[in-house]
Design an enzyme around this catalytic site. Structure first.
Site, PDB file in Angstrom:
ATOM      1  N   CYS A  82       0.849  -1.205   0.000  1.00  0.00           N
ATOM      2  CA  CYS A  82       0.000   0.000   0.000  1.00  0.00           C
ATOM      3  C   CYS A  82       0.882   1.252   0.000  1.00  0.00           C
ATOM      4  CB  CYS A  82      -0.990  -0.029   1.155  1.00  0.00           C
ATOM      5  SG  CYS A  82      -2.354   1.132   0.919  1.00  0.00           S
ATOM      6  N   HIS A 184      -3.804  -4.810  -0.399  1.00  0.00           N
ATOM      7  CA  HIS A 184      -3.379  -5.398   0.877  1.00  0.00           C
ATOM      8  C   HIS A 184      -3.405  -6.916   0.759  1.00  0.00           C
ATOM      9  CE1 HIS A 184      -3.138  -1.847   3.470  1.00  0.00           C
ATOM     10  NE2 HIS A 184      -4.052  -1.344   2.663  1.00  0.00           N
ATOM     11  N   GLU A 186      -2.522  -8.993   2.849  1.00  0.00           N
ATOM     12  CA  GLU A 186      -2.913  -9.563   4.147  1.00  0.00           C
ATOM     13  C   GLU A 186      -4.413  -9.451   4.390  1.00  0.00           C
ATOM     14  OE1 GLU A 186      -1.690  -6.661   3.580  1.00  0.00           O
ATOM     15  OE2 GLU A 186      -2.239  -5.197   5.116  1.00  0.00           O
TER      16      GLU A 186
END
Lengths: 202, 257
Positions: A82, A184, A186
């Protein structure tokens, strides 16, 4: 495979724990580090980040982490996420002009998407461009989770995956062992975890 | 293309899921973490925990639920219910939440929105609005009133104006629940959603009334809503998140498969 230590660089910007949770889930050893020694010791680096470009660069430079990251980037794999991805470029145009880490050629400017909501937030599908070890196996049209108002402008030769939101939004960029995800990984379900898994296997 | 999001919501009291749950393959029925993991497997784009714990002692358990979920579920996680101040934001974000939704406290003290946005960023500030239709039967356009305290108290504040003010103050998203359609399973309140979507330029999550598969495609075909939240239809296993996505694809609406 998945050997060694991944350092998640802590410079006071962003949710490091989500990245750490994802690496723990994958069974990859990681540590959160905020000094040069931690960076030097690690086998690979992740630069996360949520917030504003100038603020983040100021923190990285003040703590000496910027130099340490640039120094190590040629030697060990580095993944920016990001804002951390945006910092890899040469120049950011968020609140004025700020010099970035300069590891990948290009700039970072406001998304130009008349009629679309800013930030670009949610799941967007991506197209494949150049071949990069992290995007191997990612299918055309796979979706990832994005939250950002600025996007990179770079040579398509540096782009492995891109989304479309008022034009091209580089989603996964790379140059040598330096990688950056605008999304992202994650928070992108299985597709995102698989990108992280490939990174910690480098 | 940005996908329309399907967001299951779990009501949690004292660390346990309220409302019956009808999943087949989960180990402990009532464990919010197991439920969240099941929704993740079904393809949920985001998961919402609504803490309806009444007691102060029970509240600490929510952070623990969030912590355990964030270790096992890798899609965005929103937590709301009883958020009073920036400290509540901090505790839940640190536990692993990605967004915090705030309702009554923001209406009582709108400065909380800007304060939280300045500290944590707009992307994690969701303003939840519970609204009920007022008037409009006599030919004039309907208006919508924002309620607080879980729908028990009418503030008299116009919900559309409040949504616009929340955006100005730094909200990153609006979670709009229609108290008129909530629980009816007869479809979302399209007129109200339309009014709010026209008034803001941040994402709007529609809530209340999701029933048939068709109600979800109708929502996205007829309003500017970015996401649909639903609870009971998923809990009781009437259909899965994947079934709703299939319906969206069938109707030509972008969805993450």
């Amino acid at each position: 495979m998945k050997g060694g230590l991944t350092a998640i660089v802590d410079y006071g910007a962003g949710n490091l724990f989500s990245v750490k949770n994802a690496l723990d889930f994958l069974g990859a050893e990681s540590s959160i580090c905020s000094d040069r020694a931690g960076i030097a010791k690690a086998d690979r680096l992740i630069l996360p980040g949520v917030g504003a470009f100038p603020d983040a660069m100021e923190k990285l430079e003040r703590t000496g982490l910027a130099d340490a990251i640039v120094e190590e980037a040629g030697r060990k794999p580095l993944l920016g996420i990001c804002l951390g991805m945006q910092l890899l470029f040469e120049t950011g145009f968020e609140f004025g002009t700020t010099r970035g880490l300069g590891l990948i050629g290009g700039t970072v400017g406001l998304i130009d998407a008349p009629g679309l909501k800013i930030p670009h937030m949610g799941w967007s599908d991506v197209r494949r461009a150049g071949a990069c070890p992290l995007s191997e196996g990612v299918r055309e049209g796979e979706s990832f989770y994005f939250v950002h108002s600025y996007r990179a402008v770079t040579d398509m030769g540096n782009v492995a995956l891109y989304a479309e939101y008022g034009g091209v939004v580089p989603a996964l960029v790379f140059r040598g062992g330096v990688f950056g995800c605008q999304f992202h990984p994650e928070k992108s379900g299985r597709a995102g975890l698989s990108i992280l898994e490939k990174f910690v296997s480098l | 293309m940005l996908a329309k999001r399907i967001v299951p919501c779990l009501d949690v009291r004292d660390g346990k899921v309220v409302k019956g749950i009808n999943f087949i393959d989960i180990k402990e029925v009532g464990d919010p973490v197991e439920c969240a993991m099941e929704y993740d497997r079904q393809g949920a784009d985001e998961i919402v925990f609504l803490d309806i714990t009444a007691t102060h002692e029970g509240r600490g358990t929510m952070a623990e639920v969030v912590r355990r979920t964030a270790r096992n579920v890798f899609v965005p996680l929103t937590v709301g219910g009883g958020i009073r101040g920036v400290d509540d934001f901090r505790a839940l974000l640190r536990a692993g939440a990605d967004k915090i939704s705030v309702n009554s406290a923001a209406l009582r003290e709108p400065g909380l929105i800007s304060e939280a946005a300045a500290v944590f960023g707009s992307q994690c500030v969701v303003v939840a609005i519970d609204a009920k239709r007022r008037g409009g039967d006599g030919g004039g356009p309907p208006r919508y009133s924002a309620f607080v305290r879980g729908g028990r108290e009418d503030t008299g504040v116009d919900a559309v104006e409040w949504a616009a003010e929340a955006e100005r103050r730094g909200a990153g998203e609006i979670l709009l629940t229609s108290m008129d359609t909530d629980g009816t399973k007869e479809g979302f309140d399209l007129a109200m959603l339309d009014a709010v979507c026209a008034a803001v330029n941040i994402p709007v999550i529609a809530s209340g009334g999701g029933g048939s598969l068709r109600s979800f495609s109708e929502l996205f075909l007829n309003t500017g809503a970015d996401a649909a939240l639903a609870a009971s239809i998923f809990h009781y296993g009437e259909f899965s998140v994947g079934d709703v996505k299939q319906e969206l694809i069938r109707a030509g609406i972008p969805a993450r498969m």
